[in-house]
Enzyme design. Structure first.
Site, PDB file in Angstrom:
ATOM      1  N   LYS A  99       0.825  -1.199   0.000  1.00  0.00           N
ATOM      2  CA  LYS A  99       0.000   0.000   0.000  1.00  0.00           C
ATOM      3  C   LYS A  99       0.867   1.259   0.000  1.00  0.00           C
ATOM      4  O   LYS A  99       2.040   1.238   0.382  1.00  0.00           O
ATOM      5  CB  LYS A  99      -0.938   0.021   1.217  1.00  0.00           C
ATOM      6  CG  LYS A  99      -0.268   0.321   2.567  1.00  0.00           C
ATOM      7  CD  LYS A  99      -0.234   1.812   2.883  1.00  0.00           C
ATOM      8  CE  LYS A  99       0.427   2.171   4.207  1.00  0.00           C
ATOM      9  NZ  LYS A  99       1.826   1.813   4.354  1.00  0.00           N
ATOM     10  N   SER A 140       9.875  -0.219   4.630  1.00  0.00           N
ATOM     11  CA  SER A 140       9.971   1.005   3.821  1.00  0.00           C
ATOM     12  C   SER A 140       8.675   1.804   3.793  1.00  0.00           C
ATOM     13  O   SER A 140       8.569   2.804   3.088  1.00  0.00           O
ATOM     14  CB  SER A 140      10.372   0.643   2.379  1.00  0.00           C
ATOM     15  OG  SER A 140       9.381  -0.195   1.796  1.00  0.00           O
ATOM     16  N   SER A 200       4.382  -5.820   6.118  1.00  0.00           N
ATOM     17  CA  SER A 200       3.897  -6.721   7.175  1.00  0.00           C
ATOM     18  C   SER A 200       2.414  -7.029   6.990  1.00  0.00           C
ATOM     19  O   SER A 200       1.970  -8.156   7.208  1.00  0.00           O
ATOM     20  CB  SER A 200       4.130  -6.106   8.559  1.00  0.00           C
ATOM     21  OG  SER A 200       3.316  -4.967   8.771  1.00  0.00           O
ATOM     22  N   ASP A 257      -3.524  -0.484   6.700  1.00  0.00           N
ATOM     23  CA  ASP A 257      -2.658  -1.286   5.831  1.00  0.00           C
ATOM     24  C   ASP A 257      -3.291  -2.624   5.458  1.00  0.00           C
ATOM     25  O   ASP A 257      -3.315  -3.010   4.281  1.00  0.00           O
ATOM     26  CB  ASP A 257      -1.309  -1.532   6.507  1.00  0.00           C
ATOM     27  CG  ASP A 257      -0.447  -0.287   6.549  1.00  0.00           C
ATOM     28  OD1 ASP A 257      -0.980   0.812   6.321  1.00  0.00           O
ATOM     29  OD2 ASP A 257       0.762  -0.404   6.836  1.00  0.00           O
TER      30      ASP A 257
END
Length: 438
Positions: A10, A159, A164, A221
């Site tokens: 994302k 990053s 995750s 996320d």
């Protein structure tokens, strides 16, 4: 029986940091995926198609009593005895559950002990929480079964691209595909998309994994990774958006690590020192996010409309970046990317926490199309008397290629990705259309 699942990363298109202070944020999936391959060593499954058939499969070549996890990109392999997992976890009760369940402190302590037995390399110790999330999701959804799980990913770790979450979503999607909780069509070829109710289940399980990794995640996320496309987020409320325009971004990974908690705290401290000024900054970001989501969802009947919309998006990205600089979350590496892309009249902004991490650069449709013609036949420009500024740049090489070359010479990693694609998907027919590159 083997199943493969994938989930996208994302980006934050607008609203990072300000969202903590009540502003709207817009996030989108990117066409960079984490892939999971799940194979049970021996398992009884049900096949759905036109008929439901009970099928018992034994893979005698892998007739062992272990749960194996292979992180292929990191060249790391972990394995646990199923007997050991069962004996340890059943001390506080069986975690197996048909509904998403939060890992209790008691279970987490026992799982941490299993992870510690693996002797993780010191440089990779940050993986420990991810391994704990994996064990929790596996044992909850599938119980105590020997299996091999292989992970590959196109997402750089740490990053700000949701690596995750993509891991937790893809693991959940693969595990659920071979559970009694969903009814997938085993006969379908290529990548398949879950139904709405099944996606909700994937998302809830993935969120439980994210909580093990991050403590108190926002849920943005894993929601973007599960459902794909775009999401608008404000004050804990998520709204799924439907994009009506294709977008491509150059994602530049500066490879500079950052402390997200420290950056968030820094913005909050600045807001306390300058309450009126920062309130105006947050309100401006809120307006940018709302306008951006409106533009993305509006229809574009012709190429001129698409160009106009892209120009507006470029301006909004530049304004958002300026406001992020006001919040104090930029970085020398980010500024280098901004200066480099600005030379080619491309708009960029940081995405996520800032302080390093990744930078987004919008690649307008015109540039992409002109790049294509340049690669096909450079003589195409020979008879033209008037050409645009972008085309003049292209005569000595395409804009995108030149920007990437310059950024990579600074030590950055560059990835070109579509924005707003599908979320979690799964595949059973691994021989047709389920490779990582497809």
């Amino acid at each position: 029986m083997e199943v493969r699942a994938r989930a996208p990363g994302k980006i934050i298109l607008a609203g990072e940091h300000a969202v903590v202070h009540g502003s709207t944020a817009v996030a989108a999936s990117i066409n960079l995926y984490t892939y999971i391959s799940l194979r049970f060593h021996s398992i009884s499954v049900k096949m759905w198609g036109r008929k439901m058939v009970d099928l018992l499969i034994f893979d005698l070549s892998d007739n062992d009593d272990t749960l194996k996890l292979h992180l292929k990109d990191l060249s790391l392999e972990f394995s646990w005895s199923i007997r050991r997992i069962k004996e340890l976890l059943q001390e506080v009760g069986c975690p197996f559950s048909s509904t998403p369940t939060t890992c209790t402190p008691e279970f987490l302590k026992l799982i941490a002990a299993l992870v510690e037995e693996q002797n993780i390399p010191e440089a990779k110790f940050g993986l420990a929480s991810g391994l704990s999330a994996f064990i929790w999701l596996f044992t909850c959804i599938q119980g105590f079964k020997p299996a091999t799980v292989v992970v590959t990913s196109e997402l750089p770790l740490g990053s700000g691209l949701g690596s995750s979450a993509a891991f937790c979503v893809s693991v959940s999607a693969a595990l659920l595909a071979l559970s009694d909780s969903v009814t997938p069509d085993f006969s379908k070829q290529g990548w398949s998309v879950y139904g709405e109710n099944e996606l909700e289940l994937v998302n809830k399980w993935a969120f439980e994994g994210e909580k093990i990794i991050h403590g108190k995640p926002s849920g943005i996320d894993n929601s973007v990774s599960t459902f794909g496309n775009m999401i608008k987020f404000k004050s804990g409320s998520l709204t799924r958006l439907s994009s009506n325009m294709p977008l491509k971004m150059l994602v530049t990974n500066t490879k500079v690590g950052r402390n997200t908690k420290a950056l968030v705290a820094g913005v909050s401290e600045r807001a306390l020192r300058h309450p009126d000024a920062m309130k105006s900054v947050f309100n401006a970001v809120d307006s940018i996010s709302k306008e951006l989501s409106t533009i993305i969802q509006s229809s574009a009947p012709d190429e001129l409309s698409i160009t106009e919309k892209e120009e507006k998006l470029e301006e909004l990205m530049e304004m958002n970046q300026g406001l992020l600089q006001c919040m104090g979350v930029s970085h020398a590496s980010i500024e280098t990317v901004l200066r480099t892309t600005l030379k080619y009249k491309l708009a960029s902004k940081l995405t996520g926490a800032g302080g390093g991490g990744c930078v987004l650069t919008l690649l307008p449709t015109q540039i992409l199309e002109t790049d294509y013609y340049m690669q096909v036949d450079k003589r195409w420009f020979g008879g033209m008397h008037r050409v645009s500024e972008h085309i003049y740049l292209l005569l000595s090489g395409t804009v995108v290629d030149k920007v990437i070359a310059e950024l990579e010479s600074c030590g950055f990693q560059c990835l070109v990705s579509g924005i707003g694609g599908n979320g979690a998907e799964f595949c059973f027919d691994l021989s047709r259309g389920c490779n990582e590159a497809q």
